[in-house]
Write an enzyme that holds these catalytic residues in place. Structure first.
Site, PDB file in Angstrom:
ATOM      1  N   ASP A   1     -37.822 -24.932  35.578  1.00  0.00           N
ATOM      2  CA  ASP A   1     -36.932 -24.749  36.732  1.00  0.00           C
ATOM      3  C   ASP A   1     -37.723 -24.846  38.036  1.00  0.00           C
ATOM      4  OD1 ASP A   1     -34.723 -23.291  38.431  1.00  0.00           O
ATOM      5  OD2 ASP A   1     -33.807 -23.603  36.476  1.00  0.00           O
ATOM      6  N   ASP A   2     -37.196 -24.301  39.064  1.00  0.00           N
ATOM      7  CA  ASP A   2     -37.733 -24.379  40.429  1.00  0.00           C
ATOM      8  C   ASP A   2     -39.206 -23.926  40.494  1.00  0.00           C
ATOM      9  OD1 ASP A   2     -37.920 -24.436  43.129  1.00  0.00           O
ATOM     10  OD2 ASP A   2     -36.279 -23.040  43.526  1.00  0.00           O
TER      11      ASP A   2
ATOM     12  N   LYS B   1     -31.866 -30.845  35.653  1.00  0.00           N
ATOM     13  CA  LYS B   1     -30.922 -29.873  36.222  1.00  0.00           C
ATOM     14  C   LYS B   1     -30.869 -30.155  37.726  1.00  0.00           C
ATOM     15  CE  LYS B   1     -30.420 -24.839  36.852  1.00  0.00           C
ATOM     16  NZ  LYS B   1     -31.036 -23.551  36.527  1.00  0.00           N
ATOM     17  N   TRP B   2     -29.723 -30.592  38.190  1.00  0.00           N
ATOM     18  CA  TRP B   2     -29.545 -30.995  39.609  1.00  0.00           C
ATOM     19  C   TRP B   2     -28.887 -29.820  40.331  1.00  0.00           C
ATOM     20  CZ3 TRP B   2     -28.306 -36.546  41.401  1.00  0.00           C
ATOM     21  CH2 TRP B   2     -27.878 -36.566  42.728  1.00  0.00           C
ATOM     22  N   ASP B   3     -29.664 -29.175  41.166  1.00  0.00           N
ATOM     23  CA  ASP B   3     -29.202 -27.957  41.826  1.00  0.00           C
ATOM     24  C   ASP B   3     -28.812 -28.246  43.281  1.00  0.00           C
ATOM     25  OD1 ASP B   3     -28.699 -25.269  42.174  1.00  0.00           O
ATOM     26  OD2 ASP B   3     -30.694 -24.588  41.589  1.00  0.00           O
ATOM     27  N   MET B   4     -28.130 -27.299  43.913  1.00  0.00           N
ATOM     28  CA  MET B   4     -27.735 -27.421  45.325  1.00  0.00           C
ATOM     29  C   MET B   4     -27.470 -26.002  45.807  1.00  0.00           C
ATOM     30  SD  MET B   4     -24.804 -27.743  47.505  1.00  0.00           S
ATOM     31  CE  MET B   4     -24.349 -28.735  48.889  1.00  0.00           C
TER      32      MET B   4
ATOM     33  N   GLY C   1     -26.385 -23.265  42.951  1.00  0.00           N
ATOM     34  CA  GLY C   1     -26.529 -21.817  43.033  1.00  0.00           C
ATOM     35  C   GLY C   1     -25.623 -21.198  41.976  1.00  0.00           C
TER      36      GLY C   1
ATOM     37  N   GLU D   1     -35.869  -8.595  17.239  1.00  0.00           N
ATOM     38  CA  GLU D   1     -35.047  -9.381  18.177  1.00  0.00           C
ATOM     39  C   GLU D   1     -35.269 -10.887  17.950  1.00  0.00           C
ATOM     40  OE1 GLU D   1     -34.577  -6.569  22.132  1.00  0.00           O
ATOM     41  OE2 GLU D   1     -36.547  -7.441  21.705  1.00  0.00           O
TER      42      GLU D   1
ATOM     43  N   ASP E   1     -16.958 -28.606  39.398  1.00  0.00           N
ATOM     44  CA  ASP E   1     -15.656 -29.218  39.641  1.00  0.00           C
ATOM     45  C   ASP E   1     -15.558 -30.540  38.891  1.00  0.00           C
ATOM     46  OD1 ASP E   1     -16.754 -31.354  41.342  1.00  0.00           O
ATOM     47  OD2 ASP E   1     -17.156 -29.752  42.770  1.00  0.00           O
TER      48      ASP E   1
ATOM     49  N   CYS F   1     -25.597 -28.032  38.914  1.00  0.00           N
ATOM     50  CA  CYS F   1     -25.787 -26.631  39.294  1.00  0.00           C
ATOM     51  C   CYS F   1     -25.663 -26.562  40.811  1.00  0.00           C
ATOM     52  CB  CYS F   1     -27.190 -26.207  38.852  1.00  0.00           C
ATOM     53  SG  CYS F   1     -27.623 -24.523  39.307  1.00  0.00           S
TER      54      CYS F   1
HETATM   55  C1  DGJ Z   1     -30.053 -21.561  41.566  1.00  0.00           C
HETATM   56  C2  DGJ Z   1     -29.750 -21.838  40.129  1.00  0.00           C
HETATM   57  O1  DGJ Z   1     -28.431 -21.505  39.843  1.00  0.00           O
HETATM   58  C3  DGJ Z   1     -30.726 -21.080  39.262  1.00  0.00           C
HETATM   59  O2  DGJ Z   1     -30.412 -21.260  37.920  1.00  0.00           O
HETATM   60  C4  DGJ Z   1     -32.105 -21.563  39.559  1.00  0.00           C
HETATM   61  O3  DGJ Z   1     -32.242 -22.898  39.184  1.00  0.00           O
HETATM   62  C5  DGJ Z   1     -32.419 -21.385  41.049  1.00  0.00           C
HETATM   63  N1  DGJ Z   1     -31.398 -21.988  41.861  1.00  0.00           N
HETATM   64  C6  DGJ Z   1     -33.749 -21.985  41.384  1.00  0.00           C
HETATM   65  O4  DGJ Z   1     -33.979 -21.977  42.729  1.00  0.00           O
END
Ligand code: DGJ
Length: 734
Positions: free
Chosen positions: A364-365, A474-477, A526, A612, A532, A524
């Site tokens: 991730d980030d 994973k394309w985030d915004m 946030g 676990e 949508d 993604c």
């Molecule tokens: C928001 C995403 O929803 C999280 O899963 C994660 O990827 C963070 N951003 C990383 O900045």
């Protein structure tokens, strides 16, 4: 034949619905019906007495009986005596905003229309027909094409509109909704999906009063706060019976949905692009295409309506070949490490994940530039080899060598002030010329309306993906747009910026997903801020919410399921106490809730106890055994968590032979009756065996008398019950 045209009546039929329009004596296109197939011309329902203060069309001469303000209209315009919410508003050079659209022509086209530069549903089997009805203004050469895609088996009608300027002068489109739906009765409630970050798409059902009920987003993204879809349900409609209409917009930017109850207790529902501050310039011979709206009708309740949307979105909207494939079970390092990792740490997470049966590692980030917190480096998509202790390619190879796939997080649309990209291109950021832009999560938004920016991003991400053998993106915004000013546009076209931004995002998503067809993309924003139908066209799955707390997820996933398929809903097991809520839920409960989605983990697995770890292995085994049912089966909401002490849902195979019921009982109250749920979608004349103890039930019993859930102590206790249909002939032998 799904489209019939007789005596100026256009009848669009699906298996369980009729959508009908009629051109009347004045050339006005009336919307005469949407509902069960009544097999007749429905225009008789437009029987109005004289209504005072409803103006009359000039052409009606001295008759006071015909008013546009009363009638059910297909694509109503403001300024010509319909005083309700308009679908279309334009401005012509003489300063007037009125349009008087009359029927001009129609065409039936084989196949499904597509929409220039915008995501839209498709039909690979060529069973769909398109109806194009063209309306023309009585004065100006302005044409409006209304497009309808008829999906018979899916009970879906899609709509879109194109405005063509054939005048010799420039005009402005001020508002052009994608669909307007007039209904003759008003005993409806609206179900809509509101929320906030980490608490998205909470279903809310409200009755309609006179006036306009309105939802929308002015955030430049569809948003966490309101999702671009509404359901109109008759007051008595529930999950299993009653009438309901869905209107879902295939768009990821600002939108508006209005439902007006008029003076005659009729309803007008519209959904489309946000019109506030919107002005699209159309030069002579130019046209403007609006996004698509997906309409569906059910007279068998909300469960059927949702499954119609799920099937439709899976088969006709998500274009990725992953849509019908089993997705790899993933581990994402975000909640395990946040920004605090190095190569060794990542590899140890990947190794422990692999040992438990996890198939995809997602970084991730924080892997690029000098990104050690969220205050820097967005835009600098260069690998931080010092932090990773190796080139990214090497890390990928090591993960591949474990037998796992490798995924990477990106956030293409954003830039940090502290980045080389920003220093090199300060004019690539959305901001008004004389003001400083608002920061959000310290970041600024790139001008996606600028083709140069889109080209640059395409080139950077193409290189990154090609050089590193990436399997998943994973394309985030991570912020809303606040400064609606694009330096790349002229002052005159700034009011096009919000839509042009989305066209740029779609362009980039189109280029990258077409080039890298074998990469699984997950959207993604946030969490689920842009979950949508527009985004699902490009990305077969979407991170549902940053709230990974199993209890809250019951509500979020419940709301999400009204329109969106479970196969598109990203859901992970995370650590306790939960990072967003501090709540403790059992690993079992977290597993059950995450299984109602594309299953994965988001925690440091090396910190789990041996017991676990065994449980995780078991969860993966269980999920794999039910994955096809989750991704392709019918989904039913068996409770309303907002009203009941239980959140329950089920997956039913299309042949009704396999059923999985999952539930979370929120609270055990002393001496309470055992919770029970009424199953849906079974064959009522067949027998079903509960796997756990062999108990036999008829489908009718399970649906009418219900199924008891185990009575367990504690809070948020989950359960899962499997049932299978048995061959009735062999019942005695069972
Ligand atoms: C928001 C995403 O929803 C999280 O899963 C994660 O990827 C963070 N951003 C990383 O900045």
């Amino acid at each position: 034949m799904s489209i019939q045209v007789r005596d100026q009546v256009f009848s669009l039929t699906t298996n369980d619905s009729l959508y009908q329009m009629k051109v009347d004596q004045y050339g006005i296109l009336n919307h005469t019906w949407y509902g069960p197939n009544t097999e007749m011309d429905m225009s008789y329902i437009e029987d109005y007495p004289e209504i005072s203060f409803s103006a009359n069309l000039w052409d009606t001469e001295k008759s006071r009986m015909y008013s546009l303000n009363d009638r059910l209209l297909e694509y109503p315009c403001g300024g010509i005596s319909d005083f309700r919410e308009p679908a279309l508003l334009l401005r012509v050079p003489d300063g007037s905003s009125s349009l008087d659209l009359r029927y001009y022509s129609y065409e039936i086209l084989e196949g499904k229309y597509s929409i220039e530069k915008l995501p839209a549903s498709f039909d690979r089997d060529h069973k769909t027909q398109t109806l194009k009805i063209t309306l023309k203004d009585t004065v100006y050469d302005i044409f409006v094409d209304l497009l309808y895609g008829i999906f018979e088996e899916e009970n879906v009608i899609t709509r879109s509109v194109t405005i063509r300027n054939m005048t010799p002068f420039e005009i402005q489109v001020k508002k052009a909704v994608s669909a307007s739906l007039d209904l003759p009765e008003s005993d409806y409630e609206v179900i809509h999906f509101h929320g906030r970050h980490a608490m998205e798409r909470l279903a809310e059902r409200t009755s309609l009063s006179h006036g306009t009920f309105s939802i929308g987003s002015r955030r430049g993204q569809s948003s966490h706060q309101h999702n671009p879809g509404i359901i109109l349900a008759k007051n008595n409609t529930n999950e299993t019976s009653g009438e309901a209409y869905g209107m879902l917009l295939v768009y990821s930017g600002g939108f508006e949905a209005d439902i007006e109850k008029d003076q005659l207790d009729q309803i007008r529902a519209t959904i489309g692009l946000r019109s506030e501050n919107f002005r699209w310039q159309l030069k002579p011979c130019e046209h403007f295409c609006g996004p698509e709206a997906i309409l569906s009708y059910s007279e068998k309740g909300l469960g059927v309506l949702s499954n119609q949307y799920h099937d439709f979105i899976r088969s006709h909207l998500i274009r990725s070949s992953f849509v019908h494939q089993k997705r790899p079970i993933l581990i994402n390092n975000w909640e395990a490490t946040y920004f605090d990792f190095n190569g060794e740490k990542l590899l140890s997470i990947a190794k422990s994940a692999h040992e438990l049966g996890i198939e995809l590692f997602v970084l991730d980030d924080g892997w690029f530039g000098e990104r050690h917190n969220d205050d820097s480096s967005l835009g600098d998509w260069f690998v931080n080899e010092k932090k990773l202790q190796m080139p990214l390619r090497q890390l990928v190879e090591k993960i591949h060598a474990l037998g796992m796939q490798f995924g990477l997080w990106i956030e293409p649309e954003m830039v940090s002030e502290n980045s080389k990209l920003y220093r090199d291109h300060p004019n690539w950021v959305l901001r008004s010329p004389l003001r400083d832009p608002a920061r959000s999560r310290y970041q600024l938004v790139l001008d996606m309306a600028n083709p140069e920016v889109v080209d640059y991003l395409e080139q950077v991400f193409t290189k990154l993906i090609e050089e590193n053998e990436i399997d998943y993106i994973k394309w985030d915004m991570n912020r809303s747009i606040s400064d609606f000013y694009a330096p790349s546009l002229s002052p005159k076209t700034q009011s096009e910026m919000a839509h042009r931004y989305m066209l740029g995002v779609y362009d980039l998503a189109d280029r990258l997903t077409s080039r890298f067809e074998n990469i699984l993309f997950e959207g993604c924003a946030g969490g689920g801020g842009r979950f949508d139908a527009g985004m699902l066209y490009y990305f077969p799955q979407y991170w549902c919410s940053d709230d990974t707390d199993a209890h809250n997820r019951c509500f979020i996933q419940h709301g999400t399921s009204f329109f969106y398929p479970i196969s598109a809903t990203g859901s992970h097991v995370s650590a306790i106490p939960n990072h967003q809520t501090g709540r403790n839920t059992s690993l079992y409960t977290r597993g059950i809730v995450a299984m109602a989605g594309t299953f994965g983990y988001e925690l440091d697995l090396s910190e789990l106890s041996p017991k676990e770890k065994e449980e995780v292995k078991e969860q993966i085994k269980v999920y794999k055994s039910m994955q096809e049912l989750v991704l392709e089966g019918d989904y039913y909401r068996l409770s309303d968590p907002n009203q009941q002490n239980v959140s329950a849902w089920s997956f039913v195979s299309k042949d009704k032979k396999k059923i999985i019921v999952q539930a979370v009982v929120f609270e055990h109250k002393p001496n309470m009756k055992k919770p029970h749920v009424f199953l849906q979608g079974l064959d009522e004349n067949r027998w079903y065996r509960r796997k756990e103890d062999g108990h036999l039930f008829t489908g009718k019993a399970l649906m009418k008398a219900g199924l008891f859930l185990p009575d367990q102590l504690g809070t948020d206790e989950a359960c899962m019950i499997e049932l299978e249909q048995i061959d009735s002939k062999n019942r005695e032998a069972q």
